[in-house]
Scaffold this motif. Structure first.
Motif, mmCIF file in Angstrom:
data_model
loop_
_atom_site.group_PDB
_atom_site.id
_atom_site.type_symbol
_atom_site.label_atom_id
_atom_site.label_comp_id
_atom_site.label_asym_id
_atom_site.label_seq_id
_atom_site.Cartn_x
_atom_site.Cartn_y
_atom_site.Cartn_z
ATOM 1 N N GLU A 196 51.293 19.300 19.640
ATOM 2 C CA GLU A 196 49.861 18.700 19.875
ATOM 3 C C GLU A 196 48.684 19.508 19.258
ATOM 4 O OE1 GLU A 196 47.470 15.855 22.030
ATOM 5 O OE2 GLU A 196 49.529 15.956 21.574
ATOM 6 N N SER A 197 48.757 20.800 19.667
ATOM 7 C CA SER A 197 47.709 21.536 19.231
ATOM 8 C C SER A 197 47.792 22.127 17.792
ATOM 9 C CB SER A 197 47.224 22.735 20.032
ATOM 10 O OG SER A 197 48.425 23.594 20.101
ATOM 11 N N ARG A 198 49.122 22.081 17.243
ATOM 12 C CA ARG A 198 49.466 22.755 15.825
ATOM 13 C C ARG A 198 49.252 24.039 15.979
ATOM 14 N NH1 ARG A 198 47.640 17.794 11.667
ATOM 15 N NH2 ARG A 198 45.787 17.612 13.014
ATOM 16 N N THR A 199 49.761 24.657 16.974
ATOM 17 C CA THR A 199 49.608 26.330 17.054
ATOM 18 C C THR A 199 50.927 26.681 17.429
ATOM 19 O OG1 THR A 199 48.821 25.989 19.233
ATOM 20 C CG2 THR A 199 47.169 26.129 17.641
ATOM 21 N N LEU A 200 51.212 27.963 16.790
ATOM 22 C CA LEU A 200 52.484 28.805 17.491
ATOM 23 C C LEU A 200 51.794 30.013 18.352
ATOM 24 C CD1 LEU A 200 55.345 30.092 15.345
ATOM 25 C CD2 LEU A 200 54.053 31.570 16.819
ATOM 26 N N ALA A 201 52.320 30.168 19.541
ATOM 27 C CA ALA A 201 51.841 31.304 20.297
ATOM 28 C C ALA A 201 53.005 32.198 20.564
ATOM 29 C CB ALA A 201 51.302 30.845 21.662
ATOM 30 N N TRP A 202 53.061 33.374 20.059
ATOM 31 C CA TRP A 202 54.047 34.449 20.446
ATOM 32 C C TRP A 202 53.846 35.010 21.749
ATOM 33 C CZ3 TRP A 202 58.734 36.009 20.224
ATOM 34 C CH2 TRP A 202 58.969 37.264 20.213
ATOM 35 N N MET A 203 54.921 34.550 22.782
ATOM 36 C CA MET A 203 54.804 35.108 24.149
ATOM 37 C C MET A 203 55.849 36.050 24.638
ATOM 38 S SD MET A 203 53.427 31.326 25.628
ATOM 39 C CE MET A 203 53.442 32.016 27.262
ATOM 40 N N ILE A 204 55.467 36.828 25.572
ATOM 41 C CA ILE A 204 56.403 37.826 26.075
ATOM 42 C C ILE A 204 56.290 37.659 27.509
ATOM 43 C CG2 ILE A 204 57.645 40.163 26.387
ATOM 44 C CD1 ILE A 204 56.575 40.545 23.513
ATOM 45 N N THR A 211 48.645 34.265 18.118
ATOM 46 C CA THR A 211 48.375 32.822 18.038
ATOM 47 C C THR A 211 48.076 32.508 16.554
ATOM 48 O OG1 THR A 211 46.166 32.604 18.539
ATOM 49 C CG2 THR A 211 47.767 32.207 20.360
ATOM 50 N N MET A 212 48.675 31.563 15.918
ATOM 51 C CA MET A 212 48.413 31.128 14.539
ATOM 52 C C MET A 212 48.367 29.665 14.461
ATOM 53 S SD MET A 212 51.598 33.226 13.290
ATOM 54 C CE MET A 212 51.333 34.359 14.348
ATOM 55 N N ASP A 213 47.917 29.206 13.413
ATOM 56 C CA ASP A 213 47.839 27.765 13.319
ATOM 57 C C ASP A 213 49.182 27.472 12.565
ATOM 58 O OD1 ASP A 213 45.227 27.303 14.073
ATOM 59 O OD2 ASP A 213 44.572 27.797 12.174
ATOM 60 N N VAL A 214 49.997 26.137 12.726
ATOM 61 C CA VAL A 214 51.158 25.748 12.226
ATOM 62 C C VAL A 214 50.897 24.307 11.457
ATOM 63 C CG1 VAL A 214 52.586 27.594 13.270
ATOM 64 C CG2 VAL A 214 52.169 25.128 14.129
ATOM 65 N N ARG A 215 51.849 23.876 10.559
ATOM 66 C CA ARG A 215 52.114 22.736 10.020
ATOM 67 C C ARG A 215 53.452 22.390 10.030
ATOM 68 N NH1 ARG A 215 50.595 21.629 3.949
ATOM 69 N NH2 ARG A 215 52.418 22.930 3.558
ATOM 70 N N PHE A 216 53.732 21.032 10.359
ATOM 71 C CA PHE A 216 55.156 20.579 10.805
ATOM 72 C C PHE A 216 55.636 19.751 9.377
ATOM 73 C CE2 PHE A 216 53.006 21.336 14.555
ATOM 74 C CZ PHE A 216 54.028 22.129 15.147
ATOM 75 N N GLY A 217 56.798 19.135 9.489
ATOM 76 C CA GLY A 217 57.331 18.214 8.721
ATOM 77 C C GLY A 217 56.486 16.780 8.616
ATOM 78 N N SER A 286 53.494 38.209 8.908
ATOM 79 C CA SER A 286 54.191 39.515 8.754
ATOM 80 C C SER A 286 54.322 40.293 9.967
ATOM 81 C CB SER A 286 53.338 40.277 7.899
ATOM 82 O OG SER A 286 53.942 41.559 7.375
ATOM 83 N N LYS A 287 53.183 40.523 10.714
ATOM 84 C CA LYS A 287 53.472 41.232 12.275
ATOM 85 C C LYS A 287 54.378 40.638 13.121
ATOM 86 C CE LYS A 287 51.957 44.163 15.217
ATOM 87 N NZ LYS A 287 52.882 43.509 16.252
ATOM 88 N N LEU A 288 54.334 39.123 12.963
ATOM 89 C CA LEU A 288 55.427 38.247 13.858
ATOM 90 C C LEU A 288 56.883 38.566 13.704
ATOM 91 C CD1 LEU A 288 55.696 36.485 16.353
ATOM 92 C CD2 LEU A 288 55.234 34.422 14.882
ATOM 93 N N PHE A 289 56.870 38.474 12.084
ATOM 94 C CA PHE A 289 58.305 38.571 11.457
ATOM 95 C C PHE A 289 58.858 40.169 11.941
ATOM 96 C CE2 PHE A 289 61.300 40.034 8.166
ATOM 97 C CZ PHE A 289 62.045 38.823 8.403
ATOM 98 N N ASP A 290 58.190 40.962 12.100
ATOM 99 C CA ASP A 290 58.422 42.332 12.556
ATOM 100 C C ASP A 290 58.841 42.549 13.986
ATOM 101 O OD1 ASP A 290 58.207 43.463 10.029
ATOM 102 O OD2 ASP A 290 56.400 44.146 10.252
ATOM 103 N N ASP A 291 58.425 41.623 14.760
ATOM 104 C CA ASP A 291 58.175 41.525 16.326
ATOM 105 C C ASP A 291 59.481 41.029 16.667
ATOM 106 O OD1 ASP A 291 56.210 43.292 16.452
ATOM 107 O OD2 ASP A 291 54.769 41.759 17.069
#
Length: 302
Positions: A196-204, A211-217, A286-291
Protein backbone atom coordinates in the motif's frame (compact mmCIF):
# COMPACT_ATOMS: atom_id res chain seq x y z
CA UNK A 1 12.84 -47.34 -19.27
CA UNK A 2 10.31 -46.25 -16.67
CA UNK A 3 13.15 -45.50 -14.25
CA UNK A 4 14.87 -43.34 -16.87
CA UNK A 5 11.72 -41.28 -17.45
CA UNK A 6 11.32 -40.72 -13.68
CA UNK A 7 14.95 -39.62 -13.43
CA UNK A 8 14.53 -37.25 -16.36
CA UNK A 9 11.47 -35.63 -14.83
CA UNK A 10 13.29 -35.29 -11.48
CA UNK A 11 16.25 -33.59 -13.14
CA UNK A 12 13.91 -31.27 -15.05
CA UNK A 13 12.15 -30.23 -11.85
CA UNK A 14 15.47 -29.58 -10.11
CA UNK A 15 16.59 -27.39 -13.01
CA UNK A 16 13.35 -25.40 -12.94
CA UNK A 17 13.70 -24.81 -9.20
CA UNK A 18 17.28 -23.62 -9.66
CA UNK A 19 16.24 -21.19 -12.38
CA UNK A 20 13.31 -19.88 -10.38
CA UNK A 21 15.65 -19.05 -7.50
CA UNK A 22 17.44 -16.46 -9.61
CA UNK A 23 14.60 -15.26 -11.81
CA UNK A 24 14.33 -11.66 -10.67
CA UNK A 25 15.21 -8.61 -12.74
CA UNK A 26 13.96 -5.15 -13.56
CA UNK A 27 11.24 -4.75 -16.16
CA UNK A 28 11.21 -1.74 -18.48
CA UNK A 29 8.53 -0.37 -20.73
CA UNK A 30 10.27 -1.74 -23.79
CA UNK A 31 10.99 -5.14 -22.21
CA UNK A 32 8.70 -7.73 -23.80
CA UNK A 33 10.49 -10.78 -22.43
CA UNK A 34 10.45 -14.21 -24.01
CA UNK A 35 8.56 -17.34 -23.11
CA UNK A 36 11.68 -19.36 -23.89
CA UNK A 37 13.83 -17.51 -21.33
CA UNK A 38 11.41 -16.45 -18.60
CA UNK A 39 9.04 -18.48 -16.43
CA UNK A 40 5.32 -18.40 -17.25
CA UNK A 41 3.69 -14.96 -17.10
CA UNK A 42 6.92 -13.07 -16.57
CA UNK A 43 7.37 -13.06 -20.34
CA UNK A 44 4.42 -10.75 -20.88
CA UNK A 45 4.75 -7.07 -21.71
CA UNK A 46 4.55 -4.99 -18.56
CA UNK A 47 2.92 -1.72 -17.85
CA UNK A 48 5.06 0.45 -15.54
CA UNK A 49 3.61 1.16 -12.14
CA UNK A 50 2.38 4.66 -11.59
CA UNK A 51 4.60 6.89 -9.51
CA UNK A 52 3.62 7.55 -5.88
CA UNK A 53 4.15 11.18 -6.70
CA UNK A 54 4.09 12.91 -10.04
CA UNK A 55 6.71 15.15 -8.48
CA UNK A 56 9.31 12.38 -8.92
CA UNK A 57 12.13 13.67 -11.11
CA UNK A 58 11.75 12.37 -14.69
CA UNK A 59 14.52 10.04 -15.78
CA UNK A 60 15.56 9.96 -19.41
CA UNK A 61 12.25 11.22 -20.76
CA UNK A 62 12.70 14.40 -22.82
CA UNK A 63 8.98 15.06 -22.75
CA UNK A 64 9.15 15.26 -18.96
CA UNK A 65 12.23 17.48 -18.75
CA UNK A 66 12.03 20.86 -17.01
CA UNK A 67 12.11 22.71 -20.32
CA UNK A 68 9.35 20.56 -21.81
CA UNK A 69 7.28 20.79 -18.66
CA UNK A 70 7.71 24.52 -18.72
CA UNK A 71 6.26 24.86 -22.19
CA UNK A 72 3.14 23.08 -21.01
CA UNK A 73 2.83 25.23 -17.92
CA UNK A 74 0.96 28.49 -17.72
CA UNK A 75 4.05 30.04 -16.16
CA UNK A 76 7.65 30.05 -17.36
CA UNK A 77 9.71 27.93 -14.93
CA UNK A 78 12.72 29.42 -13.21
CA UNK A 79 14.78 28.72 -10.15
CA UNK A 80 15.20 32.42 -9.39
CA UNK A 81 13.24 35.63 -9.28
CA UNK A 82 14.98 36.74 -12.45
CA UNK A 83 12.91 34.29 -14.53
CA UNK A 84 10.62 35.55 -17.25
CA UNK A 85 7.13 36.36 -16.06
CA UNK A 86 4.13 34.07 -16.42
CA UNK A 87 1.98 34.87 -19.45
CA UNK A 88 -1.08 34.85 -17.21
CA UNK A 89 0.47 37.14 -14.59
CA UNK A 90 1.15 40.84 -14.51
CA UNK A 91 4.46 41.76 -16.23
CA UNK A 92 5.69 43.04 -12.87
CA UNK A 93 5.12 39.67 -11.17
CA UNK A 94 7.83 37.11 -11.86
CA UNK A 95 7.82 33.44 -10.94
CA UNK A 96 10.28 32.31 -8.28
CA UNK A 97 9.46 28.64 -8.81
CA UNK A 98 7.19 26.86 -11.28
CA UNK A 99 6.33 23.55 -12.89
CA UNK A 100 9.47 21.82 -14.19
CA UNK A 101 11.96 23.37 -11.76
CA UNK A 102 14.39 21.11 -9.92
CA UNK A 103 16.26 22.72 -7.04
CA UNK A 104 16.87 22.81 -3.29
CA UNK A 105 14.51 25.79 -3.09
CA UNK A 106 11.73 23.58 -4.50
CA UNK A 107 12.58 20.97 -1.85
CA UNK A 108 12.17 23.65 0.84
CA UNK A 109 8.89 24.75 -0.73
CA UNK A 110 7.57 21.19 -0.63
CA UNK A 111 8.64 20.74 2.99
CA UNK A 112 6.81 23.94 3.96
CA UNK A 113 3.69 22.86 2.01
CA UNK A 114 3.85 19.56 3.90
CA UNK A 115 3.88 21.50 7.19
CA UNK A 116 0.68 23.19 5.99
CA UNK A 117 -0.86 19.74 5.24
CA UNK A 118 -1.09 20.63 1.55
CA UNK A 119 1.27 17.87 0.44
CA UNK A 120 1.33 14.31 1.76
CA UNK A 121 4.45 13.05 -0.03
CA UNK A 122 7.99 13.79 1.06
CA UNK A 123 10.02 16.50 -0.72
CA UNK A 124 11.72 15.44 -3.95
CA UNK A 125 13.11 18.79 -5.14
CA UNK A 126 11.20 18.46 -8.42
CA UNK A 127 8.28 20.81 -9.10
CA UNK A 128 5.58 18.65 -10.69
CA UNK A 129 1.80 18.41 -10.76
CA UNK A 130 1.41 17.65 -7.05
CA UNK A 131 3.40 20.72 -6.08
CA UNK A 132 1.46 22.81 -8.58
CA UNK A 133 -1.85 21.61 -7.11
CA UNK A 134 -0.66 22.30 -3.55
CA UNK A 135 0.49 25.81 -4.46
CA UNK A 136 -2.83 26.54 -6.18
CA UNK A 137 -4.67 25.40 -3.06
CA UNK A 138 -2.52 27.64 -0.86
CA UNK A 139 -3.04 30.62 -3.14
CA UNK A 140 -6.82 30.11 -3.24
CA UNK A 141 -7.01 29.92 0.56
CA UNK A 142 -4.95 33.07 1.01
CA UNK A 143 -6.57 35.39 -1.54
CA UNK A 144 -3.76 35.09 -4.09
CA UNK A 145 -3.97 34.44 -7.80
CA UNK A 146 -4.17 30.65 -8.12
CA UNK A 147 -1.57 30.24 -10.84
CA UNK A 148 0.17 27.20 -9.40
CA UNK A 149 3.51 29.01 -9.74
CA UNK A 150 5.27 30.61 -6.79
CA UNK A 151 5.80 34.34 -7.24
CA UNK A 152 7.50 36.56 -4.68
CA UNK A 153 4.23 37.32 -2.83
CA UNK A 154 3.26 33.65 -2.58
CA UNK A 155 6.71 32.62 -1.37
CA UNK A 156 6.76 35.34 1.28
CA UNK A 157 3.31 34.26 2.51
CA UNK A 158 4.33 30.58 2.66
CA UNK A 159 7.49 31.44 4.59
CA UNK A 160 5.50 33.58 7.03
CA UNK A 161 3.09 30.74 7.85
CA UNK A 162 5.70 28.00 8.25
CA UNK A 163 9.00 27.37 9.98
CA UNK A 164 12.36 26.65 8.38
CA UNK A 165 12.34 22.90 7.55
CA UNK A 166 14.67 20.62 9.46
CA UNK A 167 17.10 18.27 7.74
CA UNK A 168 14.72 15.36 8.38
CA UNK A 169 11.83 17.30 6.88
CA UNK A 170 13.86 18.08 3.76
CA UNK A 171 15.17 14.52 3.37
CA UNK A 172 13.05 12.06 5.34
CA UNK A 173 14.02 8.37 5.57
CA UNK A 174 11.59 7.48 2.78
CA UNK A 175 9.82 9.40 0.03
CA UNK A 176 6.72 7.31 0.76
CA UNK A 177 5.04 7.52 4.15
CA UNK A 178 5.32 4.24 6.07
CA UNK A 179 2.11 2.35 6.80
CA UNK A 180 1.10 1.18 10.24
CA UNK A 181 2.76 -2.23 10.59
CA UNK A 182 0.78 -5.37 9.86
CA UNK A 183 -0.02 -7.23 13.14
CA UNK A 184 2.16 -10.12 11.91
CA UNK A 185 5.16 -7.77 12.02
CA UNK A 186 4.89 -7.02 15.72
CA UNK A 187 6.94 -9.91 17.08
CA UNK A 188 10.46 -11.09 16.31
CA UNK A 189 12.81 -9.90 13.56
CA UNK A 190 10.80 -8.91 10.51
CA UNK A 191 11.13 -7.21 7.14
CA UNK A 192 7.63 -5.68 7.11
CA UNK A 193 6.81 -4.83 3.47
CA UNK A 194 3.69 -2.82 2.59
CA UNK A 195 2.38 -2.80 -0.96
CA UNK A 196 0.00 0.00 0.00
CA UNK A 197 2.69 2.50 1.00
CA UNK A 198 5.47 0.86 -1.03
CA UNK A 199 7.82 0.78 1.93
CA UNK A 200 9.92 -1.74 3.83
CA UNK A 201 10.26 -1.41 7.59
CA UNK A 202 12.92 -3.47 9.36
CA UNK A 203 11.44 -4.26 12.78
CA UNK A 204 12.62 -6.04 15.89
CA UNK A 205 10.02 -6.93 18.54
CA UNK A 206 7.59 -4.30 17.26
CA UNK A 207 10.14 -1.47 17.05
CA UNK A 208 10.96 0.09 13.67
CA UNK A 209 14.73 0.14 13.17
CA UNK A 210 14.91 1.49 9.62
CA UNK A 211 12.65 2.18 6.64
CA UNK A 212 13.13 2.43 2.87
CA UNK A 213 11.16 2.82 -0.35
CA UNK A 214 10.50 -0.33 -2.37
CA UNK A 215 9.14 -1.31 -5.77
CA UNK A 216 7.33 -4.54 -6.67
CA UNK A 217 6.58 -6.76 -9.62
CA UNK A 218 4.15 -5.76 -12.36
CA UNK A 219 0.59 -6.96 -12.79
CA UNK A 220 1.88 -9.88 -14.85
CA UNK A 221 4.67 -10.84 -12.45
CA UNK A 222 3.34 -9.84 -9.01
CA UNK A 223 5.30 -9.99 -5.81
CA UNK A 224 3.76 -12.72 -3.68
CA UNK A 225 1.99 -11.73 -0.45
CA UNK A 226 2.09 -13.59 2.84
CA UNK A 227 4.47 -14.59 5.61
CA UNK A 228 7.86 -15.99 4.59
CA UNK A 229 11.36 -16.56 5.96
CA UNK A 230 14.69 -15.45 4.53
CA UNK A 231 15.93 -18.66 2.93
CA UNK A 232 19.36 -17.50 1.82
CA UNK A 233 21.38 -14.35 1.12
CA UNK A 234 23.91 -13.24 -1.49
CA UNK A 235 25.77 -9.92 -1.36
CA UNK A 236 26.60 -10.20 -5.06
CA UNK A 237 24.17 -12.04 -7.34
CA UNK A 238 23.07 -11.96 -10.96
CA UNK A 239 19.77 -13.30 -12.26
CA UNK A 240 20.41 -16.43 -14.31
CA UNK A 241 17.31 -15.72 -16.41
CA UNK A 242 17.35 -11.95 -16.93
CA UNK A 243 21.11 -11.50 -16.41
CA UNK A 244 20.60 -8.41 -14.28
CA UNK A 245 22.60 -7.67 -11.10
CA UNK A 246 20.83 -8.31 -7.78
CA UNK A 247 23.18 -6.91 -5.10
CA UNK A 248 22.36 -7.54 -1.45
CA UNK A 249 19.78 -10.20 -2.37
CA UNK A 250 17.75 -11.76 0.44
CA UNK A 251 15.59 -14.55 -1.00
CA UNK A 252 12.30 -15.21 0.75
CA UNK A 253 9.96 -16.96 -1.73
CA UNK A 254 11.49 -19.08 -4.48
CA UNK A 255 13.19 -16.67 -6.87
CA UNK A 256 11.74 -13.57 -5.21
CA UNK A 257 14.10 -11.53 -3.09
CA UNK A 258 14.61 -8.16 -1.50
CA UNK A 259 17.55 -6.60 -3.37
CA UNK A 260 19.08 -3.35 -4.58
CA UNK A 261 17.96 -2.16 -8.03
CA UNK A 262 20.00 0.36 -10.00
CA UNK A 263 17.02 0.67 -12.36
CA UNK A 264 14.75 1.66 -9.46
CA UNK A 265 17.34 4.17 -8.26
CA UNK A 266 17.54 5.72 -11.73
CA UNK A 267 13.92 5.55 -12.96
CA UNK A 268 11.82 5.37 -9.82
CA UNK A 269 8.36 3.95 -10.23
CA UNK A 270 8.35 4.16 -14.03
CA UNK A 271 9.41 0.51 -14.06
CA UNK A 272 8.81 -2.71 -12.15
CA UNK A 273 10.58 -5.90 -11.10
CA UNK A 274 9.83 -9.45 -12.20
CA UNK A 275 8.45 -10.14 -8.73
CA UNK A 276 11.30 -9.12 -6.45
CA UNK A 277 11.15 -6.33 -3.88
CA UNK A 278 13.44 -3.62 -5.28
CA UNK A 279 15.20 -1.13 -2.98
CA UNK A 280 16.77 2.09 -4.36
CA UNK A 281 18.79 3.21 -1.32
CA UNK A 282 21.94 1.11 -1.58
CA UNK A 283 23.53 2.37 1.64
CA UNK A 284 20.46 1.55 3.71
CA UNK A 285 20.06 -1.86 2.12
CA UNK A 286 23.73 -2.67 2.73
CA UNK A 287 23.19 -2.06 6.45
CA UNK A 288 19.96 -4.07 6.40
CA UNK A 289 21.71 -6.94 4.60
CA UNK A 290 24.26 -7.10 7.42
CA UNK A 291 21.53 -7.07 10.08
CA UNK A 292 19.14 -9.63 8.56
CA UNK A 293 19.81 -13.29 9.29
CA UNK A 294 18.73 -16.39 7.41
CA UNK A 295 15.45 -17.46 9.03
CA UNK A 296 14.24 -13.92 9.81
CA UNK A 297 10.60 -13.29 8.93
CA UNK A 298 9.34 -11.45 5.85
CA UNK A 299 5.75 -10.14 5.72
CA UNK A 300 4.40 -8.80 2.41
CA UNK A 301 0.92 -7.29 2.69
CA UNK A 302 -1.56 -4.73 1.40
Amino acid sequence: MHRQRVMARTLGLATAVALAATACGSQKTENTGSASTAPSASAAVTTPESSPSSDDKPAGDPSASPSASASASSASPSASASASSSPSASPSVKAVMANGDDSEQVRELQARLKQLKLMSVAPTGFYGSKTTTAVKSFQSRNGLTASGSVDAETWKKIQGLTKKPTADELRPPTVNEVDAPDPRCMTGRVMCISKESRTLAWMIDGKVISTMDVRFGSENTPTREGVFDVGWKAKEWTSTIYHTPMPYAMFFSGGQAVHYSADFAARGYSGASHGCVNVRDKAKLSKLFDDVKVGDKVVVYW
